[in-house]
Scaffold this motif. Structure first.
Motif, PDB file in Angstrom:
ATOM      1  N   PRO A  38       0.828  -1.209   0.000  1.00  0.00           N
ATOM      2  CA  PRO A  38       0.000   0.000   0.000  1.00  0.00           C
ATOM      3  C   PRO A  38       0.862   1.260   0.000  1.00  0.00           C
ATOM      4  O   PRO A  38       1.998   1.255   0.464  1.00  0.00           O
ATOM      5  N   ALA A  39       0.283   2.339  -0.534  1.00  0.00           N
ATOM      6  CA  ALA A  39       0.962   3.628  -0.445  1.00  0.00           C
ATOM      7  C   ALA A  39       0.970   4.126   0.989  1.00  0.00           C
ATOM      8  O   ALA A  39       1.943   4.737   1.441  1.00  0.00           O
ATOM      9  N   LEU A  40      -0.124   3.852   1.717  1.00  0.00           N
ATOM     10  CA  LEU A  40      -0.280   4.327   3.090  1.00  0.00           C
ATOM     11  C   LEU A  40      -1.276   3.433   3.808  1.00  0.00           C
ATOM     12  O   LEU A  40      -2.299   3.045   3.238  1.00  0.00           O
ATOM     13  N   VAL A  41      -0.978   3.117   5.053  1.00  0.00           N
ATOM     14  CA  VAL A  41      -1.918   2.416   5.920  1.00  0.00           C
ATOM     15  C   VAL A  41      -2.326   3.358   7.044  1.00  0.00           C
ATOM     16  O   VAL A  41      -1.478   3.845   7.797  1.00  0.00           O
ATOM     17  N   ILE A  42      -3.617   3.649   7.132  1.00  0.00           N
ATOM     18  CA  ILE A  42      -4.165   4.403   8.257  1.00  0.00           C
ATOM     19  C   ILE A  42      -4.798   3.382   9.188  1.00  0.00           C
ATOM     20  O   ILE A  42      -5.849   2.826   8.895  1.00  0.00           O
ATOM     21  N   GLY A  43      -4.122   3.095  10.299  1.00  0.00           N
ATOM     22  CA  GLY A  43      -4.546   2.024  11.207  1.00  0.00           C
ATOM     23  C   GLY A  43      -5.012   2.595  12.530  1.00  0.00           C
ATOM     24  O   GLY A  43      -4.190   2.927  13.386  1.00  0.00           O
ATOM     25  N   ASP A  93       9.465   0.367   6.499  1.00  0.00           N
ATOM     26  CA  ASP A  93       9.430   0.546   5.046  1.00  0.00           C
ATOM     27  C   ASP A  93       8.017   0.696   4.502  1.00  0.00           C
ATOM     28  O   ASP A  93       7.807   0.645   3.299  1.00  0.00           O
ATOM     29  N   LEU A  94       7.030   0.883   5.381  1.00  0.00           N
ATOM     30  CA  LEU A  94       5.639   1.056   4.977  1.00  0.00           C
ATOM     31  C   LEU A  94       5.085   2.300   5.654  1.00  0.00           C
ATOM     32  O   LEU A  94       5.031   2.366   6.883  1.00  0.00           O
ATOM     33  N   PRO A  95       4.683   3.311   4.889  1.00  0.00           N
ATOM     34  CA  PRO A  95       4.115   4.506   5.517  1.00  0.00           C
ATOM     35  C   PRO A  95       2.820   4.197   6.267  1.00  0.00           C
ATOM     36  O   PRO A  95       1.947   3.496   5.737  1.00  0.00           O
ATOM     37  N   TRP A  96       2.693   4.718   7.475  1.00  0.00           N
ATOM     38  CA  TRP A  96       1.519   4.434   8.300  1.00  0.00           C
ATOM     39  C   TRP A  96       1.176   5.650   9.148  1.00  0.00           C
ATOM     40  O   TRP A  96       2.022   6.494   9.443  1.00  0.00           O
ATOM     41  N   ILE A  97      -0.086   5.706   9.532  1.00  0.00           N
ATOM     42  CA  ILE A  97      -0.575   6.645  10.539  1.00  0.00           C
ATOM     43  C   ILE A  97      -1.415   5.831  11.510  1.00  0.00           C
ATOM     44  O   ILE A  97      -2.300   5.077  11.091  1.00  0.00           O
ATOM     45  N   ILE A  98      -1.147   5.959  12.804  1.00  0.00           N
ATOM     46  CA  ILE A  98      -1.887   5.185  13.795  1.00  0.00           C
ATOM     47  C   ILE A  98      -2.323   6.086  14.956  1.00  0.00           C
ATOM     48  O   ILE A  98      -1.876   7.226  15.078  1.00  0.00           O
ATOM     49  N   THR A  99      -3.190   5.539  15.787  1.00  0.00           N
ATOM     50  CA  THR A  99      -3.461   6.107  17.108  1.00  0.00           C
ATOM     51  C   THR A  99      -3.031   5.071  18.130  1.00  0.00           C
ATOM     52  O   THR A  99      -3.437   3.920  18.053  1.00  0.00           O
ATOM     53  N   GLU A 100      -2.210   5.474  19.057  1.00  0.00           N
ATOM     54  CA  GLU A 100      -1.704   4.532  20.055  1.00  0.00           C
ATOM     55  C   GLU A 100      -2.809   4.105  21.023  1.00  0.00           C
ATOM     56  O   GLU A 100      -3.718   4.880  21.342  1.00  0.00           O
ATOM     57  N   GLY A 101      -2.690   2.870  21.491  1.00  0.00           N
ATOM     58  CA  GLY A 101      -3.584   2.392  22.531  1.00  0.00           C
ATOM     59  C   GLY A 101      -4.936   1.942  22.016  1.00  0.00           C
ATOM     60  O   GLY A 101      -5.105   1.591  20.857  1.00  0.00           O
ATOM     61  N   ARG A 102      -5.931   1.989  22.901  1.00  0.00           N
ATOM     62  CA  ARG A 102      -7.265   1.467  22.585  1.00  0.00           C
ATOM     63  C   ARG A 102      -8.115   2.423  21.765  1.00  0.00           C
ATOM     64  O   ARG A 102      -9.047   2.009  21.100  1.00  0.00           O
ATOM     65  N   LYS A 103      -7.821   3.709  21.840  1.00  0.00           N
ATOM     66  CA  LYS A 103      -8.679   4.677  21.170  1.00  0.00           C
ATOM     67  C   LYS A 103      -8.477   4.653  19.652  1.00  0.00           C
ATOM     68  O   LYS A 103      -7.371   4.475  19.161  1.00  0.00           O
ATOM     69  N   GLY A 104      -9.579   4.873  18.950  1.00  0.00           N
ATOM     70  CA  GLY A 104      -9.550   4.912  17.499  1.00  0.00           C
ATOM     71  C   GLY A 104     -10.967   5.003  16.982  1.00  0.00           C
ATOM     72  O   GLY A 104     -11.842   5.538  17.643  1.00  0.00           O
ATOM     73  N   GLY A 105     -11.188   4.466  15.794  1.00  0.00           N
ATOM     74  CA  GLY A 105     -12.532   4.424  15.247  1.00  0.00           C
ATOM     75  C   GLY A 105     -12.624   4.995  13.849  1.00  0.00           C
ATOM     76  O   GLY A 105     -11.744   5.723  13.380  1.00  0.00           O
ATOM     77  N   SER A 106     -13.712   4.653  13.179  1.00  0.00           N
ATOM     78  CA  SER A 106     -13.914   5.068  11.797  1.00  0.00           C
ATOM     79  C   SER A 106     -13.968   6.587  11.648  1.00  0.00           C
ATOM     80  O   SER A 106     -13.513   7.141  10.646  1.00  0.00           O
ATOM     81  N   THR A 107     -14.526   7.268  12.647  1.00  0.00           N
ATOM     82  CA  THR A 107     -14.612   8.728  12.586  1.00  0.00           C
ATOM     83  C   THR A 107     -13.227   9.349  12.446  1.00  0.00           C
ATOM     84  O   THR A 107     -13.029  10.319  11.693  1.00  0.00           O
ATOM     85  N   LEU A 108     -12.257   8.803  13.156  1.00  0.00           N
ATOM     86  CA  LEU A 108     -10.892   9.326  13.092  1.00  0.00           C
ATOM     87  C   LEU A 108     -10.264   9.072  11.730  1.00  0.00           C
ATOM     88  O   LEU A 108      -9.547   9.925  11.197  1.00  0.00           O
ATOM     89  N   VAL A 109     -10.511   7.898  11.187  1.00  0.00           N
ATOM     90  CA  VAL A 109      -9.960   7.578   9.871  1.00  0.00           C
ATOM     91  C   VAL A 109     -10.529   8.520   8.820  1.00  0.00           C
ATOM     92  O   VAL A 109      -9.803   9.047   7.975  1.00  0.00           O
ATOM     93  N   VAL A 110     -11.836   8.746   8.878  1.00  0.00           N
ATOM     94  CA  VAL A 110     -12.475   9.674   7.943  1.00  0.00           C
ATOM     95  C   VAL A 110     -11.879  11.075   8.091  1.00  0.00           C
ATOM     96  O   VAL A 110     -11.580  11.749   7.098  1.00  0.00           O
ATOM     97  N   ALA A 111     -11.686  11.509   9.323  1.00  0.00           N
ATOM     98  CA  ALA A 111     -11.110  12.830   9.560  1.00  0.00           C
ATOM     99  C   ALA A 111      -9.705  12.932   8.964  1.00  0.00           C
ATOM    100  O   ALA A 111      -9.351  13.935   8.326  1.00  0.00           O
TER     101      ALA A 111
END
Length: 221
Positions: A162-167, A187-205
């Motif tokens: 992938p070009a980017l993984v938003i996890g 070697d793989l570009p990524w954006i994450i949120t550490e820990g338990r917090k996350g969700g689809s709303t954040l990915v959309v944002a």
């Protein structure tokens, strides 16, 4: 209309959004993000009113530019759940010629998950890879840690790139661990949120922020 496509469509809406961003900038104060990373974090805070993402959001050094480049090339977005596809602005995606995909409820995905005693999310990522959608696309995961772990496996053993993984999966079982596993890849570009917090709303944002930054880059070129 191009100058407005990645913003609210009315002047009143744009003003509210810009005022909100100004409040976030003021209340967040100093932070450790780069100038290219902060717009994503700010929009995540805007979507949740949760300032903890100022610190919980983490970026591979190449992540933002990789995401912008993929958007400018009109590469697909593969999501783990339909909520992400529904939440993304269709006019903004169409402006860049971007299609979204999710396979979580496909009959063949469900059948494979039952037959292999795995999850639908795992099988959905495998289907996306078979269809060639992971190659140079943006993977957007906000719900299923197993999807994120499967993407990691596909990258390491089956040549997915992938070009980017938003996890940003949210939850208690493997959510934090799956994000840490992706963040261990250099070697793989990524954006994450550490820990338990996350969700689809954040990915959309985060994706909406990338769309806005891509439009700025297009107009500057």
């Amino acid at each position: 209309m191009s100058e407005r496509i990645t913003e609210q469509l009315t002047q009143a809406g744009r003003q509210i959004e810009h005022d909100s961003f100004a409040i976030i900038d003021r209340e967040a104060g100093p932070h450790g993000y780069t100038a290219e990373q902060w717009p994503l974090v700010r929009r995540m805070i805007h979507a949740t009113a949760d300032f903890e993402f100022n610190g919980l959001a983490r970026f591979h050094p190449d992540a933002v530019q990789a995401g912008i480049d993929a958007i400018l090339r009109g590469r697909p977005i593969v999501a783990d759940v339909e909520m992400i596809c529904v939440g993304l602005s269709k006019p903004r995606l169409a402006h860049f010629g971007i299609d979204t995909h999710q396979f979580i409820s496909d009959e063949d995905v469900i059948a494979s998950a039952k037959a292999e005693n795995s999850t639908r999310a795992v099988q959905a990522m495998r289907k996306a890879h078979r269809l060639g959608l992971l190659t140079d696309g943006i993977v957007a995961i906000g719900n299923a840690p197993t999807a994120l772990l499967e993407v990691k496996r596909l990258c390491e053993t089956e040549g997915a790139r992938p070009a980017l993984v938003i996890g940003m999966p949210v939850g208690f079982v493997s959510a934090a661990e799956s994000k840490a596993a992706i963040a261990a890849l250099s070697d793989l570009p990524w954006i994450i949120t550490e820990g338990r917090k996350g969700g689809s709303t954040l990915v959309v944002a985060a994706i909406h922020a990338l769309l806005a930054e891509a439009e700025k880059a297009r107009q500057a070129s």
